[in-house]
Design a protein around this motif. Structure first.
Motif, mmCIF file in Angstrom:
data_model
loop_
_atom_site.group_PDB
_atom_site.id
_atom_site.type_symbol
_atom_site.label_atom_id
_atom_site.label_comp_id
_atom_site.label_asym_id
_atom_site.label_seq_id
_atom_site.Cartn_x
_atom_site.Cartn_y
_atom_site.Cartn_z
ATOM 1 N N UNK A 158 14.601 5.518 7.012
ATOM 2 C CA UNK A 158 15.932 5.373 6.658
ATOM 3 C C UNK A 158 16.123 4.138 6.041
ATOM 4 N N UNK A 159 17.097 4.363 5.089
ATOM 5 C CA UNK A 159 17.347 2.946 4.010
ATOM 6 C C UNK A 159 18.975 2.798 4.576
ATOM 7 N N UNK A 160 19.310 1.867 5.216
ATOM 8 C CA UNK A 160 20.627 1.422 5.585
ATOM 9 C C UNK A 160 21.554 1.121 4.578
ATOM 10 N N UNK A 161 20.796 0.862 3.515
ATOM 11 C CA UNK A 161 21.916 0.523 2.335
ATOM 12 C C UNK A 161 22.597 1.582 1.892
ATOM 13 N N UNK A 162 21.975 2.765 1.851
ATOM 14 C CA UNK A 162 22.778 4.150 1.136
ATOM 15 C C UNK A 162 22.607 5.303 2.103
ATOM 16 N N UNK A 163 22.051 5.096 3.393
ATOM 17 C CA UNK A 163 21.831 6.367 4.125
ATOM 18 C C UNK A 163 20.640 7.099 3.760
ATOM 19 N N UNK A 164 20.103 6.972 2.710
ATOM 20 C CA UNK A 164 18.705 7.865 2.137
ATOM 21 C C UNK A 164 17.436 7.118 2.933
ATOM 22 N N UNK A 165 16.552 7.322 2.210
ATOM 23 C CA UNK A 165 15.349 7.021 2.500
ATOM 24 C C UNK A 165 14.470 5.876 1.665
ATOM 25 N N UNK A 166 13.456 5.141 2.326
ATOM 26 C CA UNK A 166 13.057 4.440 1.506
ATOM 27 C C UNK A 166 11.475 4.291 2.104
ATOM 28 N N UNK A 167 10.556 3.654 1.467
ATOM 29 C CA UNK A 167 9.055 3.650 1.430
ATOM 30 C C UNK A 167 8.651 2.316 1.909
ATOM 31 N N UNK A 168 7.553 2.323 2.897
ATOM 32 C CA UNK A 168 6.769 0.847 2.977
ATOM 33 C C UNK A 168 5.436 1.142 3.028
ATOM 34 N N UNK A 169 4.664 0.119 2.608
ATOM 35 C CA UNK A 169 3.121 0.213 2.395
ATOM 36 C C UNK A 169 2.666 -0.757 3.328
ATOM 37 N N UNK A 170 1.611 -0.675 4.095
ATOM 38 C CA UNK A 170 0.621 -1.337 4.916
ATOM 39 C C UNK A 170 -0.826 -1.157 4.033
ATOM 40 N N UNK A 171 -1.568 -2.062 3.981
ATOM 41 C CA UNK A 171 -2.916 -2.024 3.655
ATOM 42 C C UNK A 171 -3.609 -2.759 4.483
ATOM 43 N N UNK A 172 -4.516 -2.188 5.122
ATOM 44 C CA UNK A 172 -5.375 -2.775 6.179
ATOM 45 C C UNK A 172 -6.728 -2.886 5.487
ATOM 46 N N UNK A 173 -7.360 -4.017 4.981
ATOM 47 C CA UNK A 173 -8.345 -4.157 4.334
ATOM 48 C C UNK A 173 -9.529 -4.811 5.124
ATOM 49 N N UNK A 174 -10.693 -4.277 4.891
ATOM 50 C CA UNK A 174 -11.914 -4.696 5.898
ATOM 51 C C UNK A 174 -12.883 -5.020 4.703
ATOM 52 N N UNK A 175 -13.280 -6.335 4.710
ATOM 53 C CA UNK A 175 -14.415 -6.817 4.037
ATOM 54 C C UNK A 175 -15.600 -7.498 4.762
ATOM 55 N N UNK A 176 -16.415 -6.620 5.176
ATOM 56 C CA UNK A 176 -17.489 -7.244 5.949
ATOM 57 C C UNK A 176 -18.412 -8.185 5.322
ATOM 58 N N UNK A 177 -18.660 -9.310 5.908
ATOM 59 C CA UNK A 177 -19.418 -10.342 5.466
ATOM 60 C C UNK A 177 -18.691 -11.323 4.862
ATOM 61 N N UNK A 178 -17.526 -11.121 4.428
ATOM 62 C CA UNK A 178 -16.685 -12.206 3.670
ATOM 63 C C UNK A 178 -15.912 -13.053 4.539
ATOM 64 N N UNK A 179 -15.983 -14.296 4.554
ATOM 65 C CA UNK A 179 -15.052 -15.366 5.383
ATOM 66 C C UNK A 179 -13.654 -14.963 5.227
ATOM 67 N N UNK A 180 -12.929 -15.252 6.093
ATOM 68 C CA UNK A 180 -11.372 -14.666 6.239
ATOM 69 C C UNK A 180 -10.609 -15.336 5.256
ATOM 70 N N UNK A 181 -10.715 -16.574 4.907
ATOM 71 C CA UNK A 181 -9.888 -17.272 3.854
ATOM 72 C C UNK A 181 -10.324 -16.653 2.558
ATOM 73 N N UNK A 182 -11.393 -16.561 2.286
ATOM 74 C CA UNK A 182 -12.059 -16.080 0.797
ATOM 75 C C UNK A 182 -11.508 -14.465 0.783
ATOM 76 N N UNK A 183 -11.733 -13.616 1.831
ATOM 77 C CA UNK A 183 -11.071 -12.463 1.870
ATOM 78 C C UNK A 183 -9.630 -12.375 1.642
#
Length: 139
Positions: free
Chosen positions: A86-111
């Motif tokens: 629900x979009x509280x601003x207008x009573x309609x709908x809205x979207x959200x996106x979550x991207x979970x990314x796996x990069x095996x072998x890459x150090x966290x900071x660089x990833x």
């Protein structure tokens, strides 16, 4: 913008109808999810299609950025989630996106750095920036 490619898809019947691309490669029934008051069933829905498109585009952007920086990525997985609420601003709908990314072998900071740069570069991210909430998680 000078188009390099145009996706041409015909939609019939909205969320409980069907989609078909002009080349016939994409052909699916659509079904309203039970969570949104529909019957569910064997059809896909716009959120699944968007998650697939966004995730595929983002992973390609990530590969492009890594290649430019001389980083070799192997076995990358992008788990793309698109939420509708629900979009509280207008009573309609809205979207959200979550991207979970796996990069095996890459150090966290660089990833995390590569993930952010890919988000800046990805056409889907550019198109939605400022319009929907997007969360990047390097796991």
């Amino acid at each position: 913008m000078q188009p390099l490619y145009t996706a041409d898809v015909k939609i019939m019947g909205g969320r409980n109808g069907s989609v078909e691309s002009s080349d016939g490669v994409l052909r699916h029934k659509l079904a309203m999810p039970k969570e949104l008051g529909g019957s569910g069933g064997e059809g896909t829905n716009p959120e699944q299609l968007f998650a697939a498109g966004y995730g595929a585009c983002y992973e390609s952007a990530l590969a492009n950025i890594a290649r430019k920086e001389g980083v070799v990525l192997k076995d990358v997985v992008v788990h793309s989630q698109v939420m509708i609420g629900k979009d509280e601003a207008d009573g309609g709908f809205k979207l959200g996106v979550k991207l979970n990314i796996q990069m095996p072998g890459i150090e966290r900071k660089q990833a995390e750095d590569l993930a952010k740069k890919a988000h800046d570069f990805c056409p889907y991210s550019k198109a939605t920036r400022g319009n929907i909430e997007a969360e990047l998680n390097v796991i």
